[in-house]
Design a protein around this motif. Structure first.
Motif, mmCIF file in Angstrom:
data_model
loop_
_atom_site.group_PDB
_atom_site.id
_atom_site.type_symbol
_atom_site.label_atom_id
_atom_site.label_comp_id
_atom_site.label_asym_id
_atom_site.label_seq_id
_atom_site.Cartn_x
_atom_site.Cartn_y
_atom_site.Cartn_z
ATOM 1 N N TRP A 1 0.831 -1.202 0.000
ATOM 2 C CA TRP A 1 0.000 0.000 0.000
ATOM 3 C C TRP A 1 0.868 1.256 0.000
ATOM 4 O O TRP A 1 0.599 2.207 -0.735
ATOM 5 N N MET A 2 1.920 1.270 0.794
ATOM 6 C CA MET A 2 2.809 2.425 0.880
ATOM 7 C C MET A 2 3.555 2.659 -0.431
ATOM 8 O O MET A 2 3.849 3.805 -0.795
ATOM 9 N N PHE B 1 8.300 9.627 -2.849
ATOM 10 C CA PHE B 1 8.286 8.886 -1.584
ATOM 11 C C PHE B 1 8.490 7.403 -1.884
ATOM 12 O O PHE B 1 7.645 6.566 -1.601
ATOM 13 N N PRO B 2 9.665 7.063 -2.465
ATOM 14 C CA PRO B 2 9.901 5.662 -2.861
ATOM 15 C C PRO B 2 10.073 4.736 -1.664
ATOM 16 O O PRO B 2 10.724 5.089 -0.675
ATOM 17 N N ILE B 3 9.478 3.564 -1.772
ATOM 18 C CA ILE B 3 9.575 2.528 -0.739
ATOM 19 C C ILE B 3 10.247 1.307 -1.348
ATOM 20 O O ILE B 3 9.809 0.789 -2.372
ATOM 21 N N THR B 4 11.325 0.847 -0.727
ATOM 22 C CA THR B 4 11.979 -0.377 -1.178
ATOM 23 C C THR B 4 11.969 -1.390 -0.039
ATOM 24 O O THR B 4 11.761 -1.039 1.126
ATOM 25 N N THR B 5 12.173 -2.642 -0.374
ATOM 26 C CA THR B 5 12.206 -3.700 0.640
ATOM 27 C C THR B 5 13.569 -4.380 0.646
ATOM 28 O O THR B 5 14.239 -4.475 -0.386
ATOM 29 N N GLN B 6 13.963 -4.824 1.819
ATOM 30 C CA GLN B 6 15.213 -5.543 2.007
ATOM 31 C C GLN B 6 14.926 -6.815 2.796
ATOM 32 O O GLN B 6 13.936 -6.896 3.529
ATOM 33 N N GLN B 7 15.811 -7.787 2.691
ATOM 34 C CA GLN B 7 15.615 -9.068 3.361
ATOM 35 C C GLN B 7 16.284 -9.138 4.725
ATOM 36 O O GLN B 7 15.758 -9.750 5.653
ATOM 37 N N ASN B 8 17.428 -8.502 4.861
ATOM 38 C CA ASN B 8 18.269 -8.688 6.036
ATOM 39 C C ASN B 8 18.274 -7.423 6.890
ATOM 40 O O ASN B 8 18.803 -6.393 6.480
ATOM 41 N N ALA B 9 17.689 -7.505 8.083
ATOM 42 C CA ALA B 9 17.574 -6.335 8.958
ATOM 43 C C ALA B 9 18.948 -5.829 9.393
ATOM 44 O O ALA B 9 19.203 -4.614 9.389
ATOM 45 N N GLU B 10 19.833 -6.736 9.776
ATOM 46 C CA GLU B 10 21.150 -6.329 10.266
ATOM 47 C C GLU B 10 21.938 -5.593 9.186
ATOM 48 O O GLU B 10 22.537 -4.539 9.426
ATOM 49 N N GLN B 11 21.909 -6.134 7.965
ATOM 50 C CA GLN B 11 22.624 -5.489 6.870
ATOM 51 C C GLN B 11 22.015 -4.133 6.541
ATOM 52 O O GLN B 11 22.730 -3.153 6.275
ATOM 53 N N LEU B 12 20.699 -4.058 6.551
ATOM 54 C CA LEU B 12 20.011 -2.798 6.252
ATOM 55 C C LEU B 12 20.408 -1.717 7.255
ATOM 56 O O LEU B 12 20.765 -0.594 6.874
ATOM 57 N N LEU B 13 20.342 -2.051 8.549
ATOM 58 C CA LEU B 13 20.631 -1.065 9.580
ATOM 59 C C LEU B 13 22.104 -0.669 9.580
ATOM 60 O O LEU B 13 22.434 0.501 9.784
ATOM 61 N N PHE B 14 22.972 -1.642 9.332
ATOM 62 C CA PHE B 14 24.395 -1.307 9.367
ATOM 63 C C PHE B 14 24.790 -0.480 8.149
ATOM 64 O O PHE B 14 25.648 0.406 8.244
ATOM 65 N N ARG B 15 24.173 -0.745 7.020
ATOM 66 C CA ARG B 15 24.429 0.089 5.836
ATOM 67 C C ARG B 15 24.089 1.543 6.140
ATOM 68 O O ARG B 15 24.848 2.462 5.818
ATOM 69 N N LYS B 16 22.927 1.753 6.777
ATOM 70 C CA LYS B 16 22.511 3.122 7.088
ATOM 71 C C LYS B 16 23.422 3.767 8.118
ATOM 72 O O LYS B 16 23.740 4.958 8.018
ATOM 73 N N VAL B 17 23.863 3.008 9.117
ATOM 74 C CA VAL B 17 24.708 3.620 10.141
ATOM 75 C C VAL B 17 26.058 4.015 9.557
ATOM 76 O O VAL B 17 26.660 5.019 9.978
ATOM 77 N N LEU B 18 26.547 3.282 8.569
ATOM 78 C CA LEU B 18 27.797 3.669 7.919
ATOM 79 C C LEU B 18 27.607 4.962 7.122
ATOM 80 O O LEU B 18 28.495 5.827 7.104
ATOM 81 N N ILE B 19 26.466 5.109 6.465
ATOM 82 C CA ILE B 19 26.170 6.364 5.754
ATOM 83 C C ILE B 19 26.100 7.520 6.746
ATOM 84 O O ILE B 19 26.661 8.602 6.511
ATOM 85 N N ASN B 20 25.405 7.290 7.870
ATOM 86 C CA ASN B 20 25.332 8.324 8.909
ATOM 87 C C ASN B 20 26.720 8.697 9.412
ATOM 88 O O ASN B 20 27.016 9.872 9.649
ATOM 89 N N CYS B 21 27.572 7.693 9.592
ATOM 90 C CA CYS B 21 28.930 7.932 10.090
ATOM 91 C C CYS B 21 29.752 8.781 9.122
ATOM 92 O O CYS B 21 30.621 9.544 9.549
ATOM 93 N N ALA B 22 29.482 8.630 7.853
ATOM 94 C CA ALA B 22 30.249 9.355 6.839
ATOM 95 C C ALA B 22 29.809 10.809 6.703
ATOM 96 O O ALA B 22 30.613 11.676 6.352
ATOM 97 N N ILE B 23 28.528 11.084 6.974
ATOM 98 C CA ILE B 23 27.978 12.421 6.731
ATOM 99 C C ILE B 23 27.772 13.213 8.019
ATOM 100 O O ILE B 23 28.218 14.363 8.147
ATOM 101 N N ASN B 24 27.099 12.621 8.991
ATOM 102 C CA ASN B 24 26.656 13.383 10.162
ATOM 103 C C ASN B 24 27.781 14.005 10.989
ATOM 104 O O ASN B 24 27.694 15.193 11.335
ATOM 105 N N PRO B 25 28.826 13.255 11.357
ATOM 106 C CA PRO B 25 29.831 13.866 12.237
ATOM 107 C C PRO B 25 30.571 15.033 11.599
ATOM 108 O O PRO B 25 30.841 16.031 12.266
ATOM 109 N N LEU B 26 30.892 14.923 10.323
ATOM 110 C CA LEU B 26 31.593 16.021 9.660
ATOM 111 C C LEU B 26 30.711 17.259 9.556
ATOM 112 O O LEU B 26 31.160 18.381 9.809
#
Length: 297
Positions: A154-155, A163-188
């Protein structure tokens, strides 16, 4: 469709606006009655300046438990939120949208209903209690599962372009991918006090950005199929006009989400026997800024 959005910061407001745009029944759970009242007068999304009808309350007992609850609060607000949700007589289905990975251990400490996870790559800024600016388009990535599959479908029909919605299979990989992106952008961006796009536009900042990305990616080569320098650069480009959540927290004198992003990644690197001196320096600097600028928090 019925949704409860827990938290009305930039991402909560943005998601709520698109759900309401598609005629969903959306209720916000917020801390302040003042904000609840503002939201009941209409949720505004810029740049279109469209207004959407939503409900809002500060009382958890007024929330529908047959809705999907989207948990869009910051890490430091999660303990109280999870404690109140776990005390409900009927447990709702929950979809967690947080920066970092620190929330995973918190979730395990509570008796909750069905839990799923998502990450957000949109750029958004909260203008006031009921207004959000959509500053950059990126996907919302949701861990695919049978229980919420009809809701995800529905979304996906709401607004695939904006407002694109994609699906992923692996929760751990999904979350860690995002945290690495955050690590690269947010602190700087927080340290330099700049919007995301200046990491690419300013040649000196770009050198720092690339160096940090290379350090992160070299420590997590097992994620090379999921995340490249080009992927991180693309997120930065799509959110060029946005201020990172860490920078917004610094500007507003709030506790920056350092432990759940930088510290958590450094811990993973140390456990792997790796080193990340640049990231370590950023963590130390930002912890010092936290201490001096937000009252020792």
């Amino acid at each position: 469709m019925r949704f409860v959005v827990v938290g009305a910061g930039s991402i909560g407001l943005l998601i709520g606006s698109y759900l309401a745009q598609h005629q969903a029944n959306v209720t916000f759970w917020v801390r302040r009655e003042e904000q609840a009242g503002h939201l009941r007068s209409g949720l505004v999304r810029r740049p279109e300046n469209f207004t959407y009808e939503v409900d809002s309350t500060i009382h958890i007992e007024e929330l529908p438990t047959d809705a999907l609850w989207i948990i869009a609060v910051k890490y430091d607000a999660l303990p109280v939120v999870l404690s109140e949700i776990s005390a409900l007589p009927v447990q709702p289905d929950l979809l967690f949208i947080q920066n970092g990975i620190g929330h995973l251990s918190l979730i395990k400490q509570h008796s909750l209903g069905y839990v799923s996870f998502a990450t957000v790559e949109h750029g958004a800024a909260r203008i006031d209690d009921r207004t959000v600016s959509h500053n950059g388009i990126g996907p919302i990535n949701i861990v695919e599962n049978d229980r919420i599959a009809p809701i995800i479908q529905w979304m996906q029909d709401i607004d695939p372009q904006n407002f694109p919605i994609t699906t992923q299979q692996n929760a751990e990989q999904l979350l860690f991918r995002k945290v690495l992106i955050n690590c690269a952008i947010n602190p700087l961006t927080a340290l330099l006090e700049i919007r995301n796009g200046l990491l690419l536009e300013n040649p000196h900042f770009h050198v720092l950005f690339r160096q940090l990305c290379e350090e992160l990616l070299s420590n997590f080569k097992e994620y090379s199929d999921l995340l490249s320098y080009s992927d991180i650069e693309e997120v930065c480009r799509k959110t060029a006009d946005n201020q990172s959540s860490m920078l917004v927290d610094r500007i507003k004198g709030r506790n920056m989400e350092i432990e759940t992003i930088l510290t958590a990644v450094l811990k993973e690197i140390n456990q792997k026997g790796g080193t990340a001196p640049f990231l370590q320096m950023l963590e130390t600097a930002l912890l010092g800024i936290n201490r001096s600028e937000c009252g020792g928090c």
